[in-house]
Design a protein around this motif. Structure first.
Motif, PDB file in Angstrom:
ATOM      1  N   ASP A  73       0.827  -1.201   0.000  1.00 30.58           N
ATOM      2  CA  ASP A  73       0.000   0.000   0.000  1.00 30.58           C
ATOM      3  C   ASP A  73       0.868   1.261   0.000  1.00 30.58           C
ATOM      4  OD1 ASP A  73      -2.595   1.277   0.119  1.00 30.58           O
ATOM      5  OD2 ASP A  73      -2.086   1.796   2.190  1.00 30.58           O
ATOM      6  N   HIS A  76       2.483   1.834  -3.431  1.00 32.73           N
ATOM      7  CA  HIS A  76       1.533   2.127  -4.513  1.00 32.73           C
ATOM      8  C   HIS A  76       1.803   1.264  -5.746  1.00 32.73           C
ATOM      9  CE1 HIS A  76       0.032   5.447  -2.196  1.00 32.73           C
ATOM     10  NE2 HIS A  76       1.238   5.957  -2.123  1.00 32.73           N
ATOM     11  N   PRO A  79      -1.583  -3.442  -6.806  1.00 31.23           N
ATOM     12  CA  PRO A  79      -2.833  -3.349  -6.050  1.00 31.23           C
ATOM     13  C   PRO A  79      -3.597  -4.675  -5.997  1.00 31.23           C
ATOM     14  CG  PRO A  79      -3.056  -2.195  -8.133  1.00 31.23           C
ATOM     15  CD  PRO A  79      -1.617  -2.589  -7.998  1.00 31.23           C
ATOM     16  N   ALA A  82      -2.175  -6.640  -3.200  1.00 28.36           N
ATOM     17  CA  ALA A  82      -2.538  -6.073  -1.898  1.00 28.36           C
ATOM     18  C   ALA A  82      -3.955  -6.478  -1.510  1.00 28.36           C
ATOM     19  CB  ALA A  82      -2.416  -4.553  -1.934  1.00 28.36           C
TER      20      ALA A  82
END
Length: 83
Positions: A73, A76, A79, A82
């Motif tokens: 997270d 960045h 995703p 995550a």
């Protein structure tokens, strides 16, 4: 020894400037670079079914899995990993 309000105010102002100045000037890293993308890839490869599995003691490490999530997270990157 008597302390004047003007001197105390000056000390407070200088202390505040020294503490808050660098925080106000620093900007968070916004762009994803190749190093963060590479690190995110390595972290994503450590996941097995969405969790980090400790092979030595044969258990899913939920705490370490959360650490991986927070790192992805913050980077960045990745995703889907995550999630």
């Amino acid at each position: 020894m008597r302390k004047s309000p003007r001197r105390l105010g000056a000390v407070a102002l200088v202390t505040t400037a020294l503490v808050a100045g660098p925080l106000a000037l620093s900007a968070p890293a916004s762009a994803t670079n190749s190093y963060s993308y590479s690190a995110g890839g390595w972290l994503a490869r450590q996941l097995s079914g969405g969790l980090v599995h400790n092979q030595q003691f044969d258990y899913d490490d939920y705490g370490l899995s959360l650490d991986v999530f927070f790192a992805l997270d913050a980077l960045h990157t990745r995703p889907r990993a995550a999630r």
